[in-house]
Design a protein around this motif. Sequence first.
Motif, mmCIF file in Angstrom:
data_model
loop_
_atom_site.group_PDB
_atom_site.id
_atom_site.type_symbol
_atom_site.label_atom_id
_atom_site.label_comp_id
_atom_site.label_asym_id
_atom_site.label_seq_id
_atom_site.Cartn_x
_atom_site.Cartn_y
_atom_site.Cartn_z
ATOM 1 N N LEU A 6 0.845 -1.183 0.000
ATOM 2 C CA LEU A 6 0.000 0.000 0.000
ATOM 3 C C LEU A 6 0.884 1.239 0.000
ATOM 4 O O LEU A 6 1.936 1.269 0.647
ATOM 5 C CB LEU A 6 -0.904 0.034 1.234
ATOM 6 N N LEU A 7 0.441 2.243 -0.716
ATOM 7 C CA LEU A 7 1.113 3.528 -0.694
ATOM 8 C C LEU A 7 0.290 4.478 0.160
ATOM 9 O O LEU A 7 -0.911 4.654 -0.069
ATOM 10 C CB LEU A 7 1.266 4.093 -2.105
ATOM 11 N N GLY B 101 4.516 7.077 3.057
ATOM 12 C CA GLY B 101 5.389 6.015 2.578
ATOM 13 C C GLY B 101 4.671 4.704 2.335
ATOM 14 O O GLY B 101 3.439 4.643 2.277
ATOM 15 N N LEU B 102 5.458 3.645 2.193
ATOM 16 C CA LEU B 102 4.926 2.340 1.838
ATOM 17 C C LEU B 102 4.474 1.561 3.071
ATOM 18 O O LEU B 102 5.094 1.624 4.137
ATOM 19 C CB LEU B 102 5.979 1.527 1.085
ATOM 20 N N LYS B 103 3.402 0.794 2.904
ATOM 21 C CA LYS B 103 2.858 -0.058 3.948
ATOM 22 C C LYS B 103 2.687 -1.469 3.391
ATOM 23 O O LYS B 103 2.643 -1.682 2.178
ATOM 24 C CB LYS B 103 1.488 0.453 4.424
ATOM 25 N N HIS B 104 2.586 -2.422 4.300
ATOM 26 C CA HIS B 104 2.166 -3.758 3.907
ATOM 27 C C HIS B 104 1.313 -4.349 5.022
ATOM 28 O O HIS B 104 0.947 -3.648 5.975
ATOM 29 C CB HIS B 104 3.341 -4.638 3.486
ATOM 30 N N VAL C 200 0.782 -1.942 8.330
ATOM 31 C CA VAL C 200 1.971 -1.453 9.046
ATOM 32 C C VAL C 200 3.005 -0.951 8.038
ATOM 33 O O VAL C 200 2.929 -1.235 6.841
ATOM 34 C CB VAL C 200 2.585 -2.566 9.924
ATOM 35 N N THR C 201 3.957 -0.228 8.530
ATOM 36 C CA THR C 201 5.032 0.289 7.683
ATOM 37 C C THR C 201 5.829 -0.855 7.073
ATOM 38 O O THR C 201 6.176 -1.827 7.751
ATOM 39 C CB THR C 201 5.968 1.193 8.503
ATOM 40 N N MET D 72 14.053 2.470 1.471
ATOM 41 C CA MET D 72 12.901 3.071 0.796
ATOM 42 C C MET D 72 12.287 4.184 1.639
ATOM 43 O O MET D 72 11.588 5.053 1.122
ATOM 44 C CB MET D 72 11.840 2.009 0.508
ATOM 45 N N SER D 73 12.544 4.179 2.934
ATOM 46 C CA SER D 73 11.979 5.211 3.801
ATOM 47 C C SER D 73 12.510 6.601 3.460
ATOM 48 O O SER D 73 11.909 7.616 3.833
ATOM 49 C CB SER D 73 12.271 4.888 5.261
#
Length: 732
Positions: free
Chosen positions: A50-51, A55-58, A71-72, A79-80
């Motif tokens: 997920l964006l 930032g990016l999540k999963h 969560v992050t 990538m952070s």
Amino acid sequence: MYACDKPGQQKDVTYADSGFIQDYSVKYPFDGDGVRLLRVRADRDGKVQLLASDGLKHLSEGRFLHPGSVVTDNTYRFMSAKTIVDMVLCQGEFVYLDQQVVFSNAWSGRLFVEHQLAEPTAFAANDAQEFLVTDGSALHFIRNGAVLWKGQIPGKGIVQLVNHPEDRTRFFLLAPDAVYRFITTTNALEKIYGGDGLMSFDVDARHNQLVVGTSDGYFRCDPEQGKVVGEIEKKLPWTEITAVKVIDGDPWFGTPKGAFVIKQDSSIAYYAGERWLPGDQVVDVAIGPDSSVLLLTDSGLGVIHFTAMTLHEKAMYYEQQVRERHIRNGFNATLVGMQNGDLSTGYLGDSDNDGLWTSLYLAAEAFRYATTGEQQALDHCMESLDAMARLYDINPVAGFPARSFERRGMGDTRDVLSDPERWQLAEQPDWFWKATTSSDEAIGHIFAFGVVAELVDHQETREKAIQLIDTLMGHIVKHNLYLVDYDGQPTTWGRWNPEYVNAFPTNVGDRKLNASNIIGMLQTAYYFTEKPLYRETAFDLMENHGYLENLLRPMEEIGKAPDGADDWSQMLSSAWNHSDDEMYFAGYWGLYRYAFNDTLKAKYGIAIRDHWEAERPEKEGAWNIFTAITGADDIDLDEAVWYLKEYPLDLVQWKVTNSHRKDIEPLAPNFRGQTIAEVLPPDELKISRHNANRFTLDGGNNGAAENSAGDTWLFPYWMGRYLGVIGAPVSE
């Protein structure tokens, strides 16, 4: 003498259980404290990413009925440092757009192309690793690692870009007021449609059309000429379209009030509320792993799974659900006191209708045993029948069934429980019993005991069921057709005496209902005990007190009490009572199958089918299947199977809202309580038992309880299996 013939079934009126697609949701709530979720994608390996605005999540954990979390994503820890503004798939791999470059961690990280835009907002890719990037007005086309072409879009700004999945040379661009096409072979940019309120779109490759969502419906568009195909469609659950994705040829739409899909047969499946989603504001839709669909909301992700199963496999899932969470001292119980759908926080609650809900589960397991001969089904029968039997011996009134029983818990006085008027101290240490038993309990008991006595080929169990029939009916006949409580007075609802029943005007439903129930109960008692008293009492009621006329009265004559009727009649007939429907049908088993003679049976069959005709708009699976006792040649079998298939696996009492929908046809207020022209599927309604109005559009309990499948689903399924209208699973 106990075995009745099954209704004769023809091959073409039996559903062949060859399987169907069952949907269910796994939810991943997200509380980002101001962080916005923007995009969701799943790569070719099934990883969901997920964006978000930070930032990016999963995803973490998560399975059916046990939500995970968003969560992050620290998988690639560096990538952070990136400020990612968009994310797409290319050749099934994640590709990212940040303020300087288009890049990916796939292909050994080789993809790294400067897009030359100062404030990029969105991009699209094709499988040739070609990219079209925008900042809302400027466009840059990237091929072979370099910006090959630059262009500009006038007007309100580009909000979305997509590539044609079967023609990588064509990109399409959506602005709030226009649709554009870009051809990569000629670098030709062309406006193909102009309009207003455009919000999201996708390519339907199967029909070679664009599906365009607007602020008020959606339309289809020819991608070559830009001509609108057909009319704009507004007969939808909600018309403000925030996301569009065509998946396997079916267009999915996200809205501020959930998501829906329009299937190939033009039917709509609506996914809204916490049964399906962490929140109803849908911001993105994507293809998920293993044929799932990802519905991203502002409150988290809902993953809609689709799995092939037979009705029998669904039954086995529900059987386990009942045994794991819904057996209380042998009763079929509801898990209550839950916090926001968390099963671990609930407890097994008692109910005024413990005997009724357990009767339906007991009957289900008896039907199962009669159909399959499984020892497990017999064990379940014996356990629940024992709980039912204790209702009679836990209180001091001979032949009187308690509503329920429960431990004393914190003390030995009634006020520790929620209903001190009903709860009484039992002579047995450590227990209360619940008084004021009603007629719906009584008819449920007699129905289940009759089914067990007839169908369960186990001598001890059968004899116990017959004894209970005689115990209850002996009490009722001895007390002049009343249920008489511990205080020596009839209970409010346990009344079948002519003085009470015939005091109602002929069009008040209780006159027909009570007459129908008591005749069925007396016939059941006579059938299994052969005691003349039960037969004599029944014929006295039919011949001298008009009970046959009462029970045969057509349903079309039932309505509100006439002007001048007493207050009790007025109250009882203010609207159609769906609990009465459940009582009628429970009584029909003994009324029809144990009829004193064929002449009466024929008349009873007409009355049952007349009632069924009135019920048909609700497509209630239990009543459709129940009517098969009279012969199944023309019951609504397709609707009954539809009901069983569409019933949700998730039986938590989530809040459900449908009254806002624009794809339903409202009806004027009426006695039946039918709110719309066509009933909605069970998985779009609140969880309810068979005594509820299936035309109730809104309701639920915010995840505070989970219903048992024992009465809601297993009862009609196993009855259908026994009656032969639902077949055993077909071996593929």
